[in-house]
Every structure is written in structure tokens, then in C-alpha cells.
Design an enzyme around this catalytic site. Structure first.
Site, PDB file in Angstrom:
ATOM      1  N   ASP A  42       0.818  -1.207   0.000  1.00 23.35           N
ATOM      2  CA  ASP A  42       0.000   0.000   0.000  1.00 23.35           C
ATOM      3  C   ASP A  42       0.856   1.263   0.000  1.00 23.35           C
ATOM      4  O   ASP A  42       0.512   2.266  -0.632  1.00 23.35           O
ATOM      5  CB  ASP A  42      -0.923   0.002   1.217  1.00 23.35           C
ATOM      6  CG  ASP A  42      -2.048  -1.025   1.075  1.00 23.35           C
ATOM      7  OD1 ASP A  42      -2.270  -1.519  -0.042  1.00 23.35           O
ATOM      8  OD2 ASP A  42      -2.697  -1.321   2.094  1.00 23.35           O
ATOM      9  N   GLY A  43       1.970   1.230   0.732  1.00 22.41           N
ATOM     10  CA  GLY A  43       2.851   2.389   0.747  1.00 22.41           C
ATOM     11  C   GLY A  43       3.385   2.717  -0.635  1.00 22.41           C
ATOM     12  O   GLY A  43       3.468   3.888  -1.028  1.00 22.41           O
ATOM     13  N   GLU A 113      -4.448  10.371   4.299  1.00 26.63           N
ATOM     14  CA  GLU A 113      -4.814  11.283   5.373  1.00 26.63           C
ATOM     15  C   GLU A 113      -3.740  12.333   5.593  1.00 26.63           C
ATOM     16  O   GLU A 113      -2.579  12.152   5.222  1.00 26.63           O
ATOM     17  CB  GLU A 113      -5.048  10.530   6.697  1.00 26.63           C
ATOM     18  CG  GLU A 113      -3.801  10.040   7.400  1.00 26.63           C
ATOM     19  CD  GLU A 113      -3.265   8.740   6.876  1.00 26.63           C
ATOM     20  OE1 GLU A 113      -2.020   8.636   6.754  1.00 26.63           O
ATOM     21  OE2 GLU A 113      -4.068   7.837   6.589  1.00 26.63           O
TER      22      GLU A 113
END
Length: 253
Positions: A42-43, A113
Site C-alpha cells: 500500500d505504501g 490522510e
């Protein structure tokens, strides 16, 4: 889809997989591609989204990382067919503008975020305003974050924030270990909301601000809003769309 660019994280396994796929399907440079295949976790998917921020090229991820919530399962077979049948998800980033204690002004984007985090042993002390109106005069906490729907299952959920359906057009404002007011659990905001954080007693209670993987330390003021002018497309295998994954996450144990 015949013009594919393959990109991979630094993990040796991901690099080996990239080389195999490139030999099998051929490859072009990212600026020439009809689709970009990202190999990692995901990173790395977030890194790829940031790298393609000025491009409209869809991104299809395959997991060679730890979690892979934003990725499809890895397979060398049938890649063209999977891409052709893939479901599309359009994501919009948050835009962060930060003023620091040293007179600096910083700008960054976040697909997951924007988080504010205490830098030292003292709790952070924040004032929060929404659309120019003060909503919380003092929040003593380890930090706070504003999450997109796509990022709501990540750090936001770990901080006990809500999981948000992708088409809900809302953002999550979530405290991190709130000390006072102890019972405040955050808020859901319209996606058009403009959030302002003021760091109170910044010398005594230093705070950093992070947009995905971009960090600014010793901040004084942070502004966060969604940038609807920027849109990137992520591709997911049929029946395994990001919308489906976010919904399923709400029923997982």
C-alpha cells in the site's frame, strides 16, 4: 490495453516480479503507457499515485508488500484480461498547507490522510476550526487527522475513526488518543469542508504534520481541504473493487 509501464518497490521480490512481467508483456516508459502496473504494498501504491499526480494514466496495483489493501493479487497470467475487465475507482487527494515556527510555508498532497502528531512527551494542544468557524477551542491529544474515504480504513480506522464509503462525499476528522475533551470521538465533514488546525503553546508542545509520507515539523498552523481538481484512477479486479473492500471491512472481525 497494450502499452504497459511496470514500476516496483525496492524489495528484491518486487523487482524480480517486475522484470518477469516486463519480459512477458513488454513495457514502455510511464509517460507513454496506457496503464501503469505497480508492484509493492500500500505504501508503494501511495508513492505511485503521487508520482503520477499530473497524469491521467490508470494505475493497477499487484501486491508484493505487507497488507495490500489497495492492491490486487499478484499473478503473471492473464494480466491484459484482468486490466481490461477491471473496475475503476477515482480518488481525490487532500491538500495540506502548513506554516511552521521558522517562517516556512509548505504544501503537500495526501491520498490517505493528513495527520498531526505530537513531537515530544507533552500532549499536543490544538484548536480546530471548520469553514472559518471555531468548533473546538482546545483539544489535548497525541494528535488528530483528516482522512479521505479511500484512507479511512488505514490510520483513521486504527485511531477508532469511521470507515467511509467511497461515494459518501465526506471526510473523517478523528482525534488520536484524545485526553480532553475525553469523550470527543471526532466528526464527519462534507468533502467541501476547509479544516484549520492551530497549534497552541507550540514552543512547549511541538507538533508535526504529515501528508501521506511528507512530514513538516514544528508547525504552527495547518489547513486541510480536498482538491477536486485532481483525480487519479485506480483499477481493481472485477468483483474486488475498492468500494467492495471498504464495505467488507466494516463487517470483518
Amino acid at each position: 490495453m497494450t502499452r504497459i509501464a511496470f514500476v516496483a518497490s525496492e524489495r528484491p521480490e518486487a523487482q524480480d516480479a517486475r522484470a518477469k512481467l516486463a519480459r512477458h508483456y513488454g513495457e514502455v516508459r510511464p509517460e507513454e503507457a496506457q496503464v501503469i502496473v505497480a508492484l509493492g504494498g500500500d505504501g508503494f501504491m501511495l508513492e505511485t499515485l503521487h508520482a503520477q499526480i499530473d497524469s491521467c494514466t490508470p494505475i493497477y496495483g499487484m501486491n508484493w508488500g505487507t497488507l495490500g489493501f489497495l492492491m490486487n493479487e499478484y499473478s503473471e497470467d492473464g494480466l491484459l484480461e484482468r486490466i481490461s475487465a477491471a473496475e475503476r475507482t477515482v480518488v481525490h487527494p487532500l491538500r495540506m498547507v502548513v506554516a511552521d515556527m521558522h517562517g516556512g510555508l509548505h504544501r503537500a498532497l495526501a491520498f490517505n490522510e493528513v495527520s498531526l502528531l505530537r513531537q515530544a512527551r507533552q500532549t499536543a494542544k490544538l484548536r480546530i476550526s471548520i469553514d472559518g468557524k471555531e468548533r473546538l477551542a482546545e483539544l489535548f491529544c497525541d494528535g488528530a487527522l483528516v482522512s479521505t474515504p479511500a484512507g479511512s480504513t488505514a490510520y483513521n480506522f486504527s485511531a477508532h475513526g469511521p470507515i467511509i464509503p467511497l461515494d459518501a462525499q465526506v471526510l473523517a476528522l478523528t482525534p488520536i488518543s484524545a485526553f480532553r475533551p475525553r469523550r470527543w470521538r471526532g466528526a464527519l465533514l462534507r468533502h467541501t469542508a476547509k479544516v484549520k488546525f492551530e497549534i497552541l503553546e507550540a514552543d512547549k508542545r511541538p507538533v508535526s504534520a504529515v501528508a501521506d509520507n511528507f512530514e513538516v515539523r514544528d508547525v504552527l498552523e495547518v489547513h486541510v481541504s480536498e482538491d477536486r481538481d485532481l483525480a487519479l484512477t485506480m483499477l481493481f479486479d472485477a468483483g474486488r473493487s475498492l468500494e467492495e473492500r471498504v464495505l467488507a471491512e466494516q463487517f470483518s472481525s
